[in-house]
Motif scaffolding. Structure first.
Motif, PDB file in Angstrom:
ATOM      1  N   ALA A 146       0.819  -1.208   0.000  1.00 37.48           N
ATOM      2  CA  ALA A 146       0.000   0.000   0.000  1.00 37.48           C
ATOM      3  C   ALA A 146       0.854   1.260   0.000  1.00 37.48           C
ATOM      4  CB  ALA A 146      -0.935  -0.002   1.205  1.00 37.48           C
ATOM      5  N   ARG A 188       0.630   3.081  -6.639  1.00 35.47           N
ATOM      6  CA  ARG A 188      -0.827   3.034  -6.729  1.00 35.47           C
ATOM      7  C   ARG A 188      -1.450   2.096  -5.705  1.00 35.47           C
ATOM      8  NH1 ARG A 188      -2.279   1.417 -12.621  1.00 35.47           N
ATOM      9  NH2 ARG A 188      -0.428   0.119 -12.455  1.00 35.47           N
ATOM     10  N   GLN A 241      -2.197   2.104  -2.400  1.00 29.92           N
ATOM     11  CA  GLN A 241      -3.267   2.527  -1.503  1.00 29.92           C
ATOM     12  C   GLN A 241      -4.591   2.653  -2.233  1.00 29.92           C
ATOM     13  OE1 GLN A 241      -1.268   6.106  -0.132  1.00 29.92           O
ATOM     14  NE2 GLN A 241      -0.935   5.215   1.888  1.00 29.92           N
ATOM     15  N   ASP A 242      -4.547   3.151  -3.455  1.00 29.12           N
ATOM     16  CA  ASP A 242      -5.771   3.350  -4.225  1.00 29.12           C
ATOM     17  C   ASP A 242      -6.319   2.043  -4.786  1.00 29.12           C
ATOM     18  OD1 ASP A 242      -5.395   6.088  -3.815  1.00 29.12           O
ATOM     19  OD2 ASP A 242      -4.226   6.289  -5.663  1.00 29.12           O
ATOM     20  N   MET A 243      -5.438   1.088  -5.034  1.00 36.73           N
ATOM     21  CA  MET A 243      -5.820  -0.108  -5.769  1.00 36.73           C
ATOM     22  C   MET A 243      -6.159  -1.321  -4.903  1.00 36.73           C
ATOM     23  SD  MET A 243      -5.895   0.582  -8.954  1.00 36.73           S
ATOM     24  CE  MET A 243      -5.233   1.554 -10.301  1.00 36.73           C
ATOM     25  N   GLN A 262      -9.888  -2.184  -4.863  1.00 37.17           N
ATOM     26  CA  GLN A 262     -10.315  -2.549  -6.222  1.00 37.17           C
ATOM     27  C   GLN A 262      -9.778  -3.924  -6.605  1.00 37.17           C
ATOM     28  OE1 GLN A 262      -9.505   0.505  -9.110  1.00 37.17           O
ATOM     29  NE2 GLN A 262      -9.999  -0.820 -10.852  1.00 37.17           N
ATOM     30  N   ARG A 308       6.432   8.686  -7.131  1.00 41.21           N
ATOM     31  CA  ARG A 308       5.041   8.255  -7.026  1.00 41.21           C
ATOM     32  C   ARG A 308       4.126   8.974  -8.003  1.00 41.21           C
ATOM     33  NH1 ARG A 308       1.541   7.668  -1.411  1.00 41.21           N
ATOM     34  NH2 ARG A 308      -0.395   6.979  -2.382  1.00 41.21           N
ATOM     35  N   TYR A 309       4.310  10.286  -8.138  1.00 44.22           N
ATOM     36  CA  TYR A 309       3.351  11.072  -8.903  1.00 44.22           C
ATOM     37  C   TYR A 309       3.753  11.299 -10.360  1.00 44.22           C
ATOM     38  CZ  TYR A 309       1.161  11.867  -4.397  1.00 44.22           C
ATOM     39  OH  TYR A 309       0.540  11.679  -3.191  1.00 44.22           O
TER      40      TYR A 309
END
Length: 297
Positions: free
Chosen positions: A16, A20, A22-24, A27, A157-158
């Motif tokens: 996490a 990506r 934490q976002d994934m 999902q 990360r970004y």
């Protein structure tokens, strides 16, 4: 020879902290279950240093498949736990470059990767080794470890690969070439070099660097950018990124099962994006070391 089908029971472990992750996580968990995978457990690991222990516990519990979500560093940091075990390695590419997923022919989008795990097949693949440490895709020494060791996490990360490129320009200012020695046990070769890639697959940093490296050849490929010129190193990456006709003009490749690599001065070694070793080292291949889930042929 027909292989056994992929297991339908699995444990999910997601980094996490990855680009990506934490976002994934949610999902991925929901997508796998919707695709027919029964998740015995699902872990969102906030501290990357705990990934290996979490995967080890999953394998020791008897799970027939462990699905790891993260970047290439997450894959390399956990794959040791599956060597010699009757457990399939599932890969969810959630990192920056996802070179191992590219090598396996996995879709880089989450839905496609989930589908490959749910409907795909087993494939037995090689792993590389730096001394006793297994890695999935590639290790490198030279400029890459300097970038990997110092690149700000938020930039990585970004901005992804663009962030790496920007930081590479900054790092190259103080970088110097080194003397490289490669010994395959029969012949010793010496040369100046600006970067060395130790390849179990063709990709490194998301760029296809070699036409000869693959995960099922039973050989490791050592590729050296020769000479002392930093512009030549930059041109090599440019030429390989855009697949120019003369993209191999400034590299030499060595193929075999084992090499001893030394440098003057000593160089740090990045193993799938994580700086974990330093020359001199022995690099070798672990042929057919694990089974992975890949798309159906």
């Amino acid at each position: 020879m027909e292989t056994k089908p992929l297991p339908k029971d699995a444990i999910l472990v997601v980094n996490a902290h990855s680009r990506r992750g934490q976002d994934m996580f949610a999902q991925a968990r929901d997508g796998l279950e919707a695709a027919g995978i029964r998740l015995i457990e699902a872990h969102a690991v906030e501290e990357p240093e705990k990934m290996a222990a979490t995967v080890r516990a999953a394998v020791d519990s008897g799970a027939p498949m462990v699905i790891v979500g993260g970047g290439d560093g997450s894959m390399s940091g956990t794959v040791d736990e599956l060597v010699g075990k009757d457990c399939v390695f599932g890969v969810l590419p959630l990192g920056t470059a996802n070179s191992f997923a590219r090598t396996l022919g996995l879709p880089l989008d989450l839905d496609g990767a989930v589908k490959a795990i749910a409907t795909g097949q087993r494939r037995r693949v090689d792993l590389g080794m730096i001394d006793r440490d297994y890695f999935v895709n590639a290790a490198s020494l030279g400029l890459s470890p300097m970038i990997g060791r110092t690149v700000p996490h938020k930039l990585k990360r970004y901005l992804g690969r663009i962030g790496y490129l920007l930081w590479a320009v900054k790092c190259s200012v103080g970088f110097r070439a080194f003397r490289l020695t490669i010994d395959d046990g029969q012949k010793e070769r010496r040369m100046w070099s600006t970067e060395v890639r130790i390849l179990n697959g063709p990709y490194h940093g998301g760029v296809e660097l070699s036409d000869n490296a693959a995960v099922d050849t039973g050989e490791i490929v050592v590729q050296a950018v020769v000479g002392r010129s930093k512009p030549r190193l930059a041109w090599d990456w440019y030429a390989k990124f855009f697949k120019l006709r003369d993209r191999d003009a400034h590299t030499e490749e060595f193929h075999g099962k084992s090499f001893r690599i030394d440098t003057k001065p000593r160089q740090r070694i990045s193993i799938d994006g994580e700086v974990l070793a330093k020359t001199p080292v022995t690099v070798k291949i672990a042929a057919g070391a694990i089974e992975v889930a890949v798309p159906a042929s």
